[in-house]
Scaffold this active site. Structure first.
Site, PDB file in Angstrom:
ATOM      1  N   PHE A  13     -51.924  76.555  16.248  1.00  0.00           N
ATOM      2  CA  PHE A  13     -53.605  76.633  16.264  1.00  0.00           C
ATOM      3  C   PHE A  13     -54.247  77.929  15.556  1.00  0.00           C
ATOM      4  CE2 PHE A  13     -52.962  78.296  19.981  1.00  0.00           C
ATOM      5  CZ  PHE A  13     -54.103  79.355  20.107  1.00  0.00           C
ATOM      6  N   CYS A  14     -55.082  77.021  14.971  1.00  0.00           N
ATOM      7  CA  CYS A  14     -55.480  78.378  13.850  1.00  0.00           C
ATOM      8  C   CYS A  14     -57.481  78.282  14.689  1.00  0.00           C
ATOM      9  CB  CYS A  14     -55.970  78.345  12.624  1.00  0.00           C
ATOM     10  SG  CYS A  14     -56.163  77.078  11.891  1.00  0.00           S
ATOM     11  N   ASN A  15     -58.446  78.677  13.680  1.00  0.00           N
ATOM     12  CA  ASN A  15     -59.464  78.942  14.448  1.00  0.00           C
ATOM     13  C   ASN A  15     -60.199  77.062  14.640  1.00  0.00           C
ATOM     14  OD1 ASN A  15     -60.284  81.135  14.530  1.00  0.00           O
ATOM     15  ND2 ASN A  15     -60.781  81.582  12.484  1.00  0.00           N
TER      16      ASN A  15
ATOM     17  N   PHE B  29     -58.538  76.206  18.030  1.00  0.00           N
ATOM     18  CA  PHE B  29     -58.900  76.639  19.207  1.00  0.00           C
ATOM     19  C   PHE B  29     -60.949  76.289  19.064  1.00  0.00           C
ATOM     20  CE2 PHE B  29     -62.069  80.184  20.623  1.00  0.00           C
ATOM     21  CZ  PHE B  29     -60.938  80.574  22.443  1.00  0.00           C
TER      22      PHE B  29
END
Length: 126
Positions: free
Chosen positions: A84-86, A113
């Site tokens: 996961f990233c932003n 996220f």
């Protein structure tokens, strides 16, 4: 459509992407959650409990089970890995790259996220 948007579509076509609730359940069942966000995002927004933090620039070396530079958790190619990233864009591209390395169950978190936090799932904050 831009070239990067086409790349993103192709990358996601090979992934079984998980919603925040699906990712939470997968982590409870032993999937490895991997946070590839920059440190400043983790500091400002928080972290997911139990997630392993791996900088994007070394991700492939740390998660390839055949790499001498792997993390201990990268113990087999069929382990479910949820990146996961932003917001779920960079993580899709990274998950597709892990698939190319033979990590057959690498995927990512839809919405990243921020979607996880918006869903009311656990977040650790300083």
């Amino acid at each position: 459509m831009s070239a990067v948007d086409r790349l993103l579509l192709r990358s996601r076509a090979g992934l079984d992407r998980l919603t925040p609730h699906e990712a939470h359940a997968a982590a409870s069942a032993g999937a490895l959650l991997v946070d590839i966000r920059p440190e400043e995002n983790r500091r400002a927004e928080g972290a997911l409990p139990g997630a392993l933090v791996i900088d994007r620039n070394v991700l492939e070396w740390r998660l390839d089970p055949t790499s001498p530079h792997r993390v201990a958790e990268a113990d087999r190619a069929d382990r479910q890995i949820v990146l996961f990233c932003n917001e779920g864009y960079a993580s899709s591209l990274a998950a597709a790259t892990l698939r190319e390395l033979g990590l057959t169950r690498a995927t990512d978190l839809v919405g990243g996220f921020r979607a996880w936090a918006a869903a009311g799932l656990p977040v650790l904050r300083d």
